[in-house]
Design a protein around this motif. Structure first.
Motif: not given
Length: 411
Positions: A134-141, A157-165, A221-228
């Protein structure tokens, strides 16, 4: 006097072993059935509540897509009937809803969205392996919202979120499927045509309706880029305290409804889920009690038959006792005691049978961990006393009405 009466009752019961045994078996089967059913329901109920408290926590508020009839905010607001008022719809929830709540509601400590879809990850190391997840996109919180943290490495981390790593954290079962006992952190997996680095592995966690261990977590952010996929399946919030839960829930509902210009979602709190489970289990317990209660009444009728036959066969004995000074109260006490002893022995045997049944169930289905609640034992003993009195009173009264002169003529 009491001990003497009990001894006489036991002697009378032993004098008719076959008849008494059948009566005791009738009671014991009924007791075993009801104790096993209630223990099973009680343990299952406790297990469900434990899963909710451990899996979600007690301060969590869930926001899910859907509509309620009659302006209800929660699917459980109307109790069991409230479930029929729920209508599922496509989600319009998103990360901005979480950010708006965190910025404006002081009674909410933290929150995170949960975007999800099914995917397959593959490992191309020395031993190739794949796993459906189950691929899950979420935030560090997310970790603080559930008190759910990595056992290896760290969460993104937030840094990973920001750069869509392209970084990921594995659920415990996914890690075991791909790597077994070997370390997973630092390895790379293929996901939706791209390569991701494993930075952490979560602890094992179980909850009803939420499969944590089969998930792979990546930045939203990475999740949305990959899955739309633009909308979250669920939003999770954690209130600052249990006392603030109601205030937090109302504030969350107000802010998200304002942002969406409609109430196209519902809110659920763990205590509402627990309340619903308790209602369902109470109904099941009542149903089980009614069904086995019929069996218990049948056993009680067996006591009546045995005691009436006993009175009929002992008319001469009753007459002799009355002729040498025994009063009606003594005769009543003797036959009531016999009835209570029969019921008590049936109850004890029934408890032993129930204990055996529960041990067998636990052996076959160990994760249920069924046990007999102390309250059930107490009620069972009291109930056996009442059954003995209720079903023994008629034969006992009949014994007191025996005429001593006519009884001495009885063959």
């Amino acid at each position: 006097m009491i001990i003497k009466t009990i001894k006489i009752s036991l002697k009378s019961i032993m004098a008719n072993k076959s008849r008494s045994l059948l009566c005791i078996l009738g009671i014991s089967i009924s007791v075993a059935s009801i104790v096993t059913f209630i223990s099973l329901i009680y343990s299952f109920n406790s297990s469900l509540i434990k899963h909710i408290e451990q899996g979600l926590g007690t301060q969590q508020i869930i926001v899910a897509p859907g509509k309620m009839l009659n302006a209800k905010q929660s699917i459980l607001e109307g109790g069991l009937s409230g479930i029929n008022s729920y209508k599922g719809i496509n989600s319009t929830l998103n990360t901005k809803d979480v950010e708006a709540v965190l910025q404006n509601v002081s009674s909410v400590e933290t929150g995170a969205p949960q975007y999800e879809t099914f995917a397959r990850v593959s490992f191309s190391g020395k031993t190739k392996a794949t796993s459906d997840v189950i691929l899950t996109g979420t935030t560090p919180a997310y970790t603080n919202t559930f008190n759910y943290f990595p056992i290896e490495g760290h969460f993104f981390s937030q840094e990973d979120m920001k750069h869509k790593k392209n970084v990921m954290v594995l659920g415990q079962k996914v890690k075991e499927d791909l790597f077994g006992d070997s370390p997973a952190v630092g390895n790379k997996l293929a996901l939706l045509g791209e390569e991701f680095e494993i930075i952490g592995v979560m602890t094992s966690k179980a909850a009803i309706g939420l499969n944590y261990n089969d998930r792979v977590y990546i930045p939203v952010a990475t999740f949305q880029r990959l899955t739309n996929i633009d909308h979250a399946s669920l939003l999770f919030f954690k209130a600052t305290s249990l006392e603030e839960m109601v205030i937090a829930e109302k504030a969350i509902h107000g802010i998200i409804a304002k942002a969406h210009n409609s109430s196209d979602f519902i809110t659920i709190k763990p205590d509402e889920l627990i309340s619903l489970i308790n209602q369902i289990m109470l109904m099941l317990g009542g149903l089980a009690t009614c069904i086995t209660g019929i069996s218990l009444i049948t056993g009680g009728i067996g006591i009546v038959n045995v005691m009436l036959l006993s009175v009929q066969q002992r008319i001469r004995e009753i007459g002799l006792r009355k002729s040498v000074g025994a009063r009606n109260i003594h005769i009543l006490a003797q036959f009531l005691t016999e009835s209570i002893v029969l019921s008590f022995l049936g109850n004890i045997l029934g408890l032993l049978m129930a204990n055996l049944c529960i041990k067998l169930i636990n052996w076959k289905i160990p994760y249920l961990a069924i046990e007999i609640p102390l309250r059930v034992l107490e009620y069972s003993l009291v109930f056996s006393l009442l059954i003995g009195i209720i079903f023994g009173i008629l034969p006992a009264l009949k014994a007191t009405r025996v005429n001593p002169i006519e009884s001495l003529r009885h063959e």
